[in-house]
Enzyme design. Structure first.
Site, PDB file in Angstrom:
ATOM      1  N   LYS A 186       0.842  -1.192   0.000  1.00  0.00           N
ATOM      2  CA  LYS A 186       0.000   0.000   0.000  1.00  0.00           C
ATOM      3  C   LYS A 186       0.880   1.246   0.000  1.00  0.00           C
ATOM      4  CE  LYS A 186      -2.170   2.967   2.950  1.00  0.00           C
ATOM      5  NZ  LYS A 186      -2.061   4.035   1.976  1.00  0.00           N
ATOM      6  N   GLY A 239       6.170   4.993   8.664  1.00  0.00           N
ATOM      7  CA  GLY A 239       5.337   6.191   8.743  1.00  0.00           C
ATOM      8  C   GLY A 239       5.416   6.823  10.116  1.00  0.00           C
ATOM      9  N   SER A 240       4.341   7.490  10.487  1.00  0.00           N
ATOM     10  CA  SER A 240       4.342   8.279  11.726  1.00  0.00           C
ATOM     11  C   SER A 240       4.174   7.382  12.961  1.00  0.00           C
ATOM     12  CB  SER A 240       3.182   9.265  11.673  1.00  0.00           C
ATOM     13  OG  SER A 240       1.961   8.552  11.631  1.00  0.00           O
ATOM     14  N   GLY A 244       1.853   4.153  13.538  1.00  0.00           N
ATOM     15  CA  GLY A 244       2.645   2.969  13.892  1.00  0.00           C
ATOM     16  C   GLY A 244       2.109   2.293  15.139  1.00  0.00           C
ATOM     17  N   GLU A 261       9.061   1.269  11.116  1.00  0.00           N
ATOM     18  CA  GLU A 261      10.077   2.305  10.867  1.00  0.00           C
ATOM     19  C   GLU A 261       9.376   3.634  11.075  1.00  0.00           C
ATOM     20  OE1 GLU A 261      13.189   1.772  10.324  1.00  0.00           O
ATOM     21  OE2 GLU A 261      13.190  -0.363   9.861  1.00  0.00           O
ATOM     22  N   CYS A 295      13.044  10.945   7.693  1.00  0.00           N
ATOM     23  CA  CYS A 295      12.925  10.436   9.067  1.00  0.00           C
ATOM     24  C   CYS A 295      14.238  10.593   9.809  1.00  0.00           C
ATOM     25  CB  CYS A 295      12.518   8.973   9.025  1.00  0.00           C
ATOM     26  SG  CYS A 295      13.522   8.007   7.911  1.00  0.00           S
ATOM     27  N   GLU A 394       9.453  15.672  16.345  1.00  0.00           N
ATOM     28  CA  GLU A 394       9.804  15.575  14.921  1.00  0.00           C
ATOM     29  C   GLU A 394       8.993  16.625  14.154  1.00  0.00           C
ATOM     30  OE1 GLU A 394       8.314  12.238  12.486  1.00  0.00           O
ATOM     31  OE2 GLU A 394      10.365  12.036  11.742  1.00  0.00           O
TER      32      GLU A 394
HETATM   33  P1  NAD Z   1       1.638   8.317   8.040  1.00  0.00           P
HETATM   34  O1  NAD Z   1       1.776   7.522   9.283  1.00  0.00           O
HETATM   35  O2  NAD Z   1       0.632   9.391   7.994  1.00  0.00           O
HETATM   36  O3  NAD Z   1       1.293   7.353   6.804  1.00  0.00           O
HETATM   37  C1  NAD Z   1       2.118   6.261   6.461  1.00  0.00           C
HETATM   38  C2  NAD Z   1       1.272   5.230   5.725  1.00  0.00           C
HETATM   39  O4  NAD Z   1       0.314   4.685   6.647  1.00  0.00           O
HETATM   40  C3  NAD Z   1       0.471   5.786   4.554  1.00  0.00           C
HETATM   41  O5  NAD Z   1       0.471   4.852   3.499  1.00  0.00           O
HETATM   42  C4  NAD Z   1      -0.931   5.932   5.151  1.00  0.00           C
HETATM   43  O6  NAD Z   1      -1.965   5.877   4.196  1.00  0.00           O
HETATM   44  C5  NAD Z   1      -0.989   4.725   6.067  1.00  0.00           C
HETATM   45  N1  NAD Z   1      -1.974   4.803   7.147  1.00  0.00           N
HETATM   46  C6  NAD Z   1      -2.586   5.898   7.645  1.00  0.00           C
HETATM   47  N2  NAD Z   1      -3.424   5.546   8.639  1.00  0.00           N
HETATM   48  C7  NAD Z   1      -3.359   4.203   8.764  1.00  0.00           C
HETATM   49  C8  NAD Z   1      -3.969   3.241   9.635  1.00  0.00           C
HETATM   50  N3  NAD Z   1      -4.828   3.603  10.568  1.00  0.00           N
HETATM   51  N4  NAD Z   1      -3.601   1.947   9.526  1.00  0.00           N
HETATM   52  C9  NAD Z   1      -2.692   1.563   8.604  1.00  0.00           C
HETATM   53  N5  NAD Z   1      -2.094   2.418   7.741  1.00  0.00           N
HETATM   54  C10 NAD Z   1      -2.416   3.729   7.824  1.00  0.00           C
HETATM   55  O7  NAD Z   1       3.102   8.863   7.713  1.00  0.00           O
HETATM   56  P2  NAD Z   1       3.550   9.802   6.507  1.00  0.00           P
HETATM   57  O8  NAD Z   1       3.059  11.180   6.796  1.00  0.00           O
HETATM   58  O9  NAD Z   1       3.212   9.167   5.218  1.00  0.00           O
HETATM   59  O10 NAD Z   1       5.145   9.751   6.644  1.00  0.00           O
HETATM   60  C11 NAD Z   1       5.871  10.587   7.488  1.00  0.00           C
HETATM   61  C12 NAD Z   1       6.345   9.827   8.704  1.00  0.00           C
HETATM   62  O11 NAD Z   1       7.032   8.653   8.301  1.00  0.00           O
HETATM   63  C13 NAD Z   1       7.344  10.609   9.539  1.00  0.00           C
HETATM   64  O12 NAD Z   1       7.032  10.471  10.904  1.00  0.00           O
HETATM   65  C14 NAD Z   1       8.677   9.936   9.223  1.00  0.00           C
HETATM   66  O13 NAD Z   1       9.646  10.050  10.234  1.00  0.00           O
HETATM   67  C15 NAD Z   1       8.251   8.520   9.014  1.00  0.00           C
HETATM   68  N6  NAD Z   1       9.244   7.806   8.205  1.00  0.00           N
HETATM   69  C16 NAD Z   1      10.060   6.916   8.818  1.00  0.00           C
HETATM   70  C17 NAD Z   1      11.046   6.261   8.093  1.00  0.00           C
HETATM   71  C18 NAD Z   1      11.990   5.288   8.735  1.00  0.00           C
HETATM   72  O14 NAD Z   1      12.683   4.578   8.022  1.00  0.00           O
HETATM   73  N7  NAD Z   1      12.050   5.219  10.061  1.00  0.00           N
HETATM   74  C19 NAD Z   1      11.178   6.517   6.709  1.00  0.00           C
HETATM   75  C20 NAD Z   1      10.321   7.433   6.113  1.00  0.00           C
HETATM   76  C21 NAD Z   1       9.340   8.074   6.865  1.00  0.00           C
END
Ligand code: NAD
Length: 490
Positions: A186, A239-240, A244, A261, A295, A394
């Site tokens: 996804k 993601g966030s 997470g 991550e 990140c 962050e």
């Molecule tokens: P996000 O958490 O908003 O979204 C990430 C993904 O999760 C998207 O595909 C989103 O559609 C999906 N999502 C949203 N709600 C969900 C739910 N309830 N259940 C399952 N999936 C869901 O994050 P973002 O804004 O896309 O990315 C930014 C964040 O990602 C920052 O906090 C950044 O630090 C982190 N990040 C971490 C790494 C790493 O390797 N540690 C790498 C890149 C980004």
């Protein structure tokens, strides 16, 4: 370089990629996909829903045993096919990615090249896996034979963010396929266009049906149903922290495995013996690359007090000549933030900084921004109190917070005083000292006299709230394998 935002992307994608076919989505909503530089809609994708997830998981479940049975050598050929095809389409993919994401072409190129390197690396790991099957374990008990096998976890749900669409999905998909898992991927609804190419490539290279399924949609429509699905054996999420934690909770209900991550607030330590110009270059690269939407951005600067004035002056000089503009134009250093939502989220922190009275070195007062696009000025605060939200949280934008330190011990203490532990950088004229300091930092990746050096062979992942598990290297493959022993009389 092309100056156009035109791509060959269809304007409406209301189909999902399931079992090697584009099938109409069960979802009825459409989501806008934007060009953040022009503030224009460039496409719409389906929001998808739980019925799409069901169909994709079924296809993956059906495909997985045969994919596992193929063996690592055969799977490696497909992974090489993905890498070769991405490479062959390099120009069109990075234009598409820069258009959808807003990152300059050079950075879109890094996203793609790192993804290609990852698919190639895990082709090698898939081959190595065959050789590791059935290895004898040395046991003390006499008359017993024990052998180790590595079975794929099964069906995996892979959820990616928008900041580096190709590489964050490659770090999951490549090891998952190498291990013999079948995947439901996804992409982020903010940047679904670059990863869509992976479905086209699956068809082009003849990947067996159901091994890769790609679902467009948001967290509500696809992400949550995928993480809650009873027949998904593992979720790997980038993601966030907020999402997470929800993913981990959903997986815990059926004791499914998770890799997370998450976010970071990484420090960069500039010691008194650092080369000043080189240090300034690394500090810049650590925070203004991809407009700070990384990140592992080194967003907390800890500089020795004896060199602080010189460093701030050198940073201001460099910030003044950064070019903000069209991601597709040559010479652009910073594009817009990827979405209006992210621009507004970062703006909230700039407002807090004003309320807190933080000391500005550079901000929007020091430059004019392009008339259109989700731009924010590269910003630098100094002497930021450790209680400030800008120091602790962050921000995920082009905002650097600095503090002076009086000693190495203070630098290490402050560096480790964070809820996160994704990465850290140490800059010193003495590489041995830099390495020694690095060993005392609590983070998954420590760079000394370098920045953002991420290689397929070295692990990626965080201490503390930055995540659970590791991607890349052999550890990234292990995340998609179950270890099994077969033991009995010799
Ligand atoms: P996000 O958490 O908003 O979204 C990430 C993904 O999760 C998207 O595909 C989103 O559609 C999906 N999502 C949203 N709600 C969900 C739910 N309830 N259940 C399952 N999936 C869901 O994050 P973002 O804004 O896309 O990315 C930014 C964040 O990602 C920052 O906090 C950044 O630090 C982190 N990040 C971490 C790494 C790493 O390797 N540690 C790498 C890149 C980004």
């Amino acid at each position: 370089m092309p100056m156009t935002s035109q791509t060959d992307y269809p304007s409406v994608v209301d189909h999902q990629f399931i079992n090697n076919q584009w099938v109409p989505s069960a979802g009825t909503r459409l989501l806008d996909v934007m060009n953040p530089f022009r503030e224009e809609r460039i496409a719409q994708v389906t929001a998808g829903d739980a019925a799409d997830v069901d169909a994709a998981v079924k296809a993956a479940r059906q495909a997985q045993p045969a994919w596992q049975a193929l063996g690592g050598n055969a799977r490696a050929k497909y992974l090489e096919g993905v890498a070769d095809t991405l490479e062959a389409r390099r120009d069109s993919i990075i234009t598409l990615s820069a258009t959808n994401n807003g990152k300059p072409l050079a950075e879109a190129g890094i996203d793609l090249d790192d993804a290609i390197a990852c698919y190639r690396y895990y082709a090698g790991q898939a081959r190595g896996l065959d050789a590791r099957q059935g290895e004898l374990v040395s046991v003390e008990m006499e008359g017993v034979e024990a052998r180790t096998y590595h079975d794929p976890v099964g069906v995996v749900g892979l959820i990616a963010p928008w900041n580096f669409p190709l590489v964050t999905s490659a770090w999951k998909l490549a090891p998952a396929l190498a291990a013999g898992c079948a995947a439901v991927l996804k992409p982020s609804e903010v940047t679904p266009l670059p990863e869509r190419v992976l479905a086209e490539i699956a068809l082009e290279i003849g990947l067996p049906a159901g091994v890769l399924n790609l679902l467009n949609g948001d967290g509500e429509g696809i992400g949550a149903p995928l993480t809650h699905h009873a027949d998904v054996d593992k979720i790997s999420f980038t993601g966030s922290n907020r999402v997470g934690e929800a993913v981990m909770q959903a997986a815990s209900a059926r004791t499914a495995s998770v890799s997370l991550e998450l976010g970071g607030k990484s420090p960069i330590l500039v010691m008194e013996d650092a080369d000043p110009a080189q240090a300034a270059d690394w500090v810049m690269a650590g925070i203004y690359f991809n407009a700070g939407q990384i990140c592992s951005a080194t967003s907390r600067l800890l500089v020795h007090e004896s060199v602080a004035e010189g460093l701030y002056a050198a940073l201001a000089e460099r910030m003044d000549v950064l070019t903000l503009g069209d991601p597709l134009a040559e010479g652009t250093d910073l594009g817009p933030l990827t979405s209006a939502k992210q621009r507004d989220a970062v703006q909230c922190y700039l407002d807090i900084a004003e309320q807190e009275g933080l000391t500005v070195v550079r901000d929007e007062q020091h430059r004019s921004l392009p008339e259109k696009g989700y731009f924010l000025a590269p910003t630098l605060y100094r002497d930021v109190p450790v209680e400030s939200r800008l120091w602790k949280e962050e921000i995920f934008g082009p905002v650097l917070c600095g503090r002076s330190v009086a000693s190495e011990a203070e630098a290490i203490k402050l560096a480790n005083d964070s809820a996160y532990g994704l990465a850290a950088t140490v800059i010193s004229g003495d590489p041995e000292r830099a390495k020694r300091i690095g060993r005392q930092l609590k983070a998954g990746s420590i760079w000394y006299n370098s920045e953002q050096l991420v290689l397929p062979e070295t692990a990626w992942g965080g201490f503390k709230r930055s995540g659970v598990g590791r991607e890349l290297g052999p550890w990234g493959l292990s995340a998609y394998l179950e270890v099994k022993h077969v033991i009995g009389p010799a």
